[in-house]
Scaffold this motif. Structure first.
Motif, PDB file in Angstrom:
ATOM      1  N   TYR A 312       0.863  -1.175   0.000  1.00  0.00           N
ATOM      2  CA  TYR A 312       0.000   0.000   0.000  1.00  0.00           C
ATOM      3  C   TYR A 312       0.902   1.228   0.000  1.00  0.00           C
ATOM      4  CZ  TYR A 312      -4.245  -2.691   0.918  1.00  0.00           C
ATOM      5  OH  TYR A 312      -5.311  -3.549   0.819  1.00  0.00           O
ATOM      6  N   ARG A 315      -0.569   7.906  -1.486  1.00  0.00           N
ATOM      7  CA  ARG A 315      -0.593   8.937  -2.513  1.00  0.00           C
ATOM      8  C   ARG A 315      -1.846   9.800  -2.315  1.00  0.00           C
ATOM      9  NH1 ARG A 315       1.290   5.203  -7.731  1.00  0.00           N
ATOM     10  NH2 ARG A 315       3.426   4.811  -6.936  1.00  0.00           N
ATOM     11  N   ARG A 318      -4.180   8.780   0.479  1.00  0.00           N
ATOM     12  CA  ARG A 318      -4.953   7.552   0.291  1.00  0.00           C
ATOM     13  C   ARG A 318      -4.011   6.385   0.053  1.00  0.00           C
ATOM     14  NH1 ARG A 318     -10.367   7.864  -0.326  1.00  0.00           N
ATOM     15  NH2 ARG A 318     -11.261   9.972  -0.368  1.00  0.00           N
ATOM     16  N   LYS A 320      -2.955   3.308  -1.907  1.00  0.00           N
ATOM     17  CA  LYS A 320      -3.078   2.692  -3.219  1.00  0.00           C
ATOM     18  C   LYS A 320      -2.434   1.301  -3.182  1.00  0.00           C
ATOM     19  CE  LYS A 320      -4.854   6.429  -5.018  1.00  0.00           C
ATOM     20  NZ  LYS A 320      -6.253   6.491  -5.479  1.00  0.00           N
ATOM     21  N   ARG A 321      -3.242   0.292  -3.468  1.00  0.00           N
ATOM     22  CA  ARG A 321      -2.736  -1.091  -3.442  1.00  0.00           C
ATOM     23  C   ARG A 321      -2.036  -1.379  -4.768  1.00  0.00           C
ATOM     24  NH1 ARG A 321      -5.017  -6.703  -3.733  1.00  0.00           N
ATOM     25  NH2 ARG A 321      -4.073  -7.875  -2.003  1.00  0.00           N
ATOM     26  N   LEU A 322      -0.729  -1.674  -4.686  1.00  0.00           N
ATOM     27  CA  LEU A 322       0.084  -1.883  -5.881  1.00  0.00           C
ATOM     28  C   LEU A 322       0.715  -3.265  -5.853  1.00  0.00           C
ATOM     29  CD1 LEU A 322       1.971   1.542  -5.847  1.00  0.00           C
ATOM     30  CD2 LEU A 322      -0.150   0.993  -7.064  1.00  0.00           C
ATOM     31  N   ASP A 344       8.506   6.906  -3.002  1.00  0.00           N
ATOM     32  CA  ASP A 344       7.198   6.481  -2.513  1.00  0.00           C
ATOM     33  C   ASP A 344       7.253   6.209  -1.019  1.00  0.00           C
ATOM     34  OD1 ASP A 344       5.713   6.695  -4.799  1.00  0.00           O
ATOM     35  OD2 ASP A 344       6.027   4.634  -5.440  1.00  0.00           O
ATOM     36  N   ASN A 356      -8.124  -0.722  -0.970  1.00  0.00           N
ATOM     37  CA  ASN A 356      -7.605   0.165  -2.004  1.00  0.00           C
ATOM     38  C   ASN A 356      -8.347   1.503  -1.995  1.00  0.00           C
ATOM     39  OD1 ASN A 356      -5.984   0.879  -4.248  1.00  0.00           O
ATOM     40  ND2 ASN A 356      -7.689   0.419  -5.615  1.00  0.00           N
ATOM     41  N   ASP A 357      -7.550   2.572  -2.063  1.00  0.00           N
ATOM     42  CA  ASP A 357      -8.045   3.945  -2.124  1.00  0.00           C
ATOM     43  C   ASP A 357      -8.680   4.413  -0.813  1.00  0.00           C
ATOM     44  OD1 ASP A 357      -8.041   6.211  -3.790  1.00  0.00           O
ATOM     45  OD2 ASP A 357     -10.205   6.031  -4.105  1.00  0.00           O
TER      46      ASP A 357
END
Length: 371
Positions: A312, A315, A318, A320-322, A344, A356-357
């Motif tokens: 996570y 960004r 929030r 963001k699941r990457l 990051d 996510n988000d």
């Protein structure tokens, strides 16, 4: 029966709560105790990570650092030059010129054998050669006046060359009775004594040049393209505890062993103090590649799912699941080959409450590995 009772109780509590919100709250009645307990047990929107509030998380920045790819193997120490010193001819040992364990130079005499008969033969051969050479000199002086035939002069010259050859052959046989060190090194244990009769091939002692040694080991064929001459090799032995020896790859075999699917590698190590002895068992680490600016994150930031890995990244406040691809694992950290960028910030703690988000609130920023 128990389930039915529980459902009835919950329905009653919900009914009480609804009635209080409709009528009791308007006229100022106190909140029912059952409703207070139910609301206390229910998670808040912030705790759920819902739209009602951000989730508190601990984060760590993606850092850059060196990463070294290594493969480990086992090997054996070999002397750079090693030989068994043997006799070339039969003879009686008359003198031993070395001490066991002594360091010798190239050409130093190690053993003498009885040579009286050959010395006498050499003296005789030299006398014959001197006589033949004198006859040639006299014949050449007479040649301009034609006092001696040219054919006779040629015969005398041939006899002189034969006499010279006998001198050289006898001197070579005499030299074989003296055993010398072929290269600098350290002699081993003595295998003969004065007065012993030795035959051709009899081992007198050993000689090892261990000022620089070789360590032979094998690596799997899958690493063949990544093994290069000059690559760094680190070796250690139980005999020396935590001491590490550093060398380089000197030779890579031109063939793959079809039985083990490995390639043999020879590395060389400086051994000025001669601590490494031939035959010593070593554990070897071979450097395959070095990346000076690899991306590193704490291991706790990885959210695995089957054979895939996610993180996570924060960004715009929030999560963001990457999906990321991992490389080498270090102590408390892991290399990320792709999926995130330098600069990051990733979530280290609080992953279980994220989606996510989801909005997040940074409660702690870690700057060191969390292992």
């Amino acid at each position: 029966m128990r389930t039915s009772s529980q459902l009835a109780v919950m329905a009653l509590i919900l009914g009480v709560g609804t009635a209080w919100h409709v009528f009791g709250e308007r006229v100022g009645l106190p909140r029912p105790l059952a409703l207070v307990g139910l609301e206390a047990a229910a998670p808040t929107a912030q705790q759920r990570g819902g739209p009602g509030g951000p989730v508190g998380v601990a984060v760590a920045p993606v850092r850059t650092g060196p990463v070294v790819d290594r493969t480990e193997s086992v090997g054996t120490v070999r002397a750079r030059n090693a030989v068994a010193i043997t006799a070339k001819v039969s003879g009686i040992v008359t003198n031993i010129r070395f001490e066991e364990g002594q360091r010798v130079a190239a050409g130093d005499m190690l053993v003498d054998m009885e040579a009286a008969a050959l010395r006498a033969e050499l003296d005789q051969a030299r006398a014959q050669y001197d006589d033949a050479r004198s006859q040639v000199q006299r014949a050449r002086q007479l040649q301009p006046g034609q006092s001696i035939a040219a054919q006779r002069l040629e015969t005398l010259e041939a006899q002189a060359r034969q006499a010279e050859g006998r001198v050289r052959a006898t001197a070579a046989r005499l030299e074989e009775l003296r055993i010398a060190a072929p290269f600098p090194g350290r002699v081993g244990l003595r295998q003969v004594s004065v007065g012993a009769l030795v035959q051709p091939g009899t081992v007198v002692t050993t000689l090892d040049d261990i000022a620089r040694v070789r360590v032979e080991f094998s690596v799997p064929e899958v690493f063949l393209a990544r093994v290069q001459v000059g690559s760094q090799v680190t070796a250690r032995s139980a005999a020396f505890g935590d001491r590490r020896f550093t060398g380089t790859v000197a030779v890579i075999d031109t063939r793959i062993d079809t039985n083990t699917r490995t390639v043999r590698v020879i590395s060389e190590f400086d051994n000025a103090d001669e601590a490494l002895k031939p035959g010593l068992f070593m554990t070897v680490e071979l450097v395959l590649a070095t990346r000076a600016n690899a991306l590193l994150i704490p291991e706790e930031a990885i959210d695995p799912l089957g054979d895939r890995s996610f993180v996570y990244a924060i960004r715009d406040n929030r999560a963001k699941r990457l999906e990321v691809r991992l490389g080498q694992r270090l102590r408390g950290e892991v290399e990320v080959v792709s999926g995130i960028d330098a600069g990051d910030v990733v979530v280290v703690r609080g992953l279980q409450r994220l989606r996510n988000d989801a909005p997040v609130r940074v409660t702690e920023t870690m700057t060191r590995p969390t292992s």
